[in-house]
Enzyme design. Sequence first.
Site, PDB file in Angstrom:
ATOM      1  N   GLY A 390       0.837  -1.199   0.000  1.00 39.48           N
ATOM      2  CA  GLY A 390       0.000   0.000   0.000  1.00 39.48           C
ATOM      3  C   GLY A 390       0.868   1.243   0.000  1.00 39.48           C
ATOM      4  CD  GLN A 395       3.882   5.515   2.765  1.00 37.44           C
ATOM      5  OE1 GLN A 395       2.810   5.029   2.399  1.00 37.44           O
ATOM      6  NE2 GLN A 395       4.921   4.772   3.117  1.00 37.44           N
ATOM      7  CB  CYS A 436       6.833   1.292   6.813  1.00 39.80           C
ATOM      8  SG  CYS A 436       6.180   2.910   6.357  1.00 39.80           S
ATOM      9  CG  LEU A 437       6.452   1.189   0.623  1.00 45.26           C
ATOM     10  CD1 LEU A 437       5.498   1.733  -0.430  1.00 45.26           C
ATOM     11  CD2 LEU A 437       7.366   0.126   0.035  1.00 45.26           C
ATOM     12  CG  HIS A 478       0.936  -0.026   7.095  1.00 46.59           C
ATOM     13  ND1 HIS A 478       1.988  -0.590   7.775  1.00 46.59           N
ATOM     14  CD2 HIS A 478       1.492   0.973   6.356  1.00 46.59           C
ATOM     15  CE1 HIS A 478       3.112   0.042   7.480  1.00 46.59           C
ATOM     16  NE2 HIS A 478       2.834   0.998   6.598  1.00 46.59           N
ATOM     17  CD  GLU A 479      -0.472   2.121   3.036  1.00 46.94           C
ATOM     18  OE1 GLU A 479      -0.134   3.324   2.930  1.00 46.94           O
ATOM     19  OE2 GLU A 479       0.344   1.207   3.198  1.00 46.94           O
ATOM     20  CG  HIS A 482       1.465   5.742   6.215  1.00 47.41           C
ATOM     21  ND1 HIS A 482       2.621   6.260   6.737  1.00 47.41           N
ATOM     22  CD2 HIS A 482       1.782   4.505   5.755  1.00 47.41           C
ATOM     23  CE1 HIS A 482       3.607   5.390   6.600  1.00 47.41           C
ATOM     24  NE2 HIS A 482       3.120   4.308   6.010  1.00 47.41           N
TER      25      HIS A 482
END
Length: 513
Positions: A390, A395, A436-437, A478-479, A482
């Site tokens: 995601g 991000q 996580c990216l 998770h997203e 963010h």
Amino acid sequence: MTTSPVERAADHFVSALSQWRVERGMTKKQLAARMGFDPSYVSHVEGRRHKPTEDFARRAEAVLAAGGVIWRRFQEYDELRHARGPVLHRSPPVPTQWVPPGTGLIVEQEIAELTYTNHAYRCVIRRALYNAGVEPVTRYLVKIAVDRFPHDPAGSNRHHRQHPLSFEEMDLRAVAGEGDAPERMQWRLKLDRDAAKEIWLLFQNEHGQFPLYPGERTTIEYAYSVGEEKWGQWFQRAVRLPTRNLTVRLDFPAEFEPQVWGVETSLAAEVPVRTPLERHYDARRAVFEWSTEAPLLNARYRLEWRFRGQVAPTNPDEGVPKPQNNGHELRASQRMRGIGIVQRGADLLRQRARHFQLPREEAACRDAVAGLRTALDRLEGLHDFSKGVGLAAPQIGLAVAAAVVRPPERGQEPVVLLNPRIVDESSETDEQYEGCLSFFDYRGLVVRPLRVDVEHARFDGTRVITSFERAMARLVSHEIDHLEGRLYVDRMAPGTNLVPVEEYRQAGRPWSY
């Protein structure tokens, strides 16, 4: 009644002088004695019966330790006074900065250089010292501190507990003296913490002692190394001793395309550094240098940077930038940064994203989603996301409430989330490793509900509720975190360790249920 700019500047100088004298608890007579003037001289200056001279201003600044305020007020007055006409003449310049007897150690020049090579930083500090005191100097205190995530204190503390700074990796070395044969300095530990060390550099070694006596000068140089996994992207110099000149130099690989800026923090304010950085590039290295001839006592000068260009030009056949390694492999976080993924430590990742006003902002909303889809396409060329993936708008540098999630199952359409919020979740949970990216060098165990119900918007403004289970529930949660300014490390249980990606054994495998 009006006053001229010169008169106002003179008043400002006198006010600063008087304010700092009172602040330090000195009478006019005591200040004059400390400055080496006739007892009535300060009274005459404060009463505007005598004009202040450069020598007077320097001595007042040195005795009162006003952080440069008295000296700046004099400079403003002096410039205006001598701009009025050629009939006025400047006093002869003071050749050296006067210091009161017993002042102690003075740094006449500091040159601090930080060089990045092979995933590590090497710091070299060179200081020219003058003993203006009355006692010999036999040791010099240095402080070494790192902060991997300066904008996330709790996360940084956890990180450094798991990866403490060690003297073995630092390879600390120090010498004193000029010429071809400086003396090696022994050192003694004063403070040993995970992310900070305080060390006494001693003016001695196995061959004997070499104190710095009153009135003498010498140069000391010390150097140490820190791996990039412990060193954040900032370099700070704190002015703890009277310092006449400070130069900071950063040396990076040119292919990283570094962007550098600076901040000055004093007791009164935090502002951009007052003089510009100089930049020098060649085919291999990018060097940034910043200097000041009047560093304020107790001020901090901090240079920060980001690396913009750690990838090669886009491959037209694949549409995916390929990392340049120039003989060494880039870390996972560097590869993510290289395609524009905002990294942990950025303020944007700690802010709540703005909701779209739909359908009025439909065009902007579609642009954001298109940017997320493009970024996800690039990501597929860098990593095998077998668990799904995601990406939230912050991000990629957009402070809006949009995210796109690709399911673990290949071939399924990505899920678009606009203005999402979780309205219900199951009581059943499980604990799985997440990545996580924006923090891709590590993985961490996080507890999540096995089902979440999410209310979200369509482009036309209508709202729907969608239920997600297991892997998709984890990815979507998770997203949404963010978009609320939260990272997965905030949800980890206290005392739980992050796992470096090199040690993570579940890459390429789907989550198990």
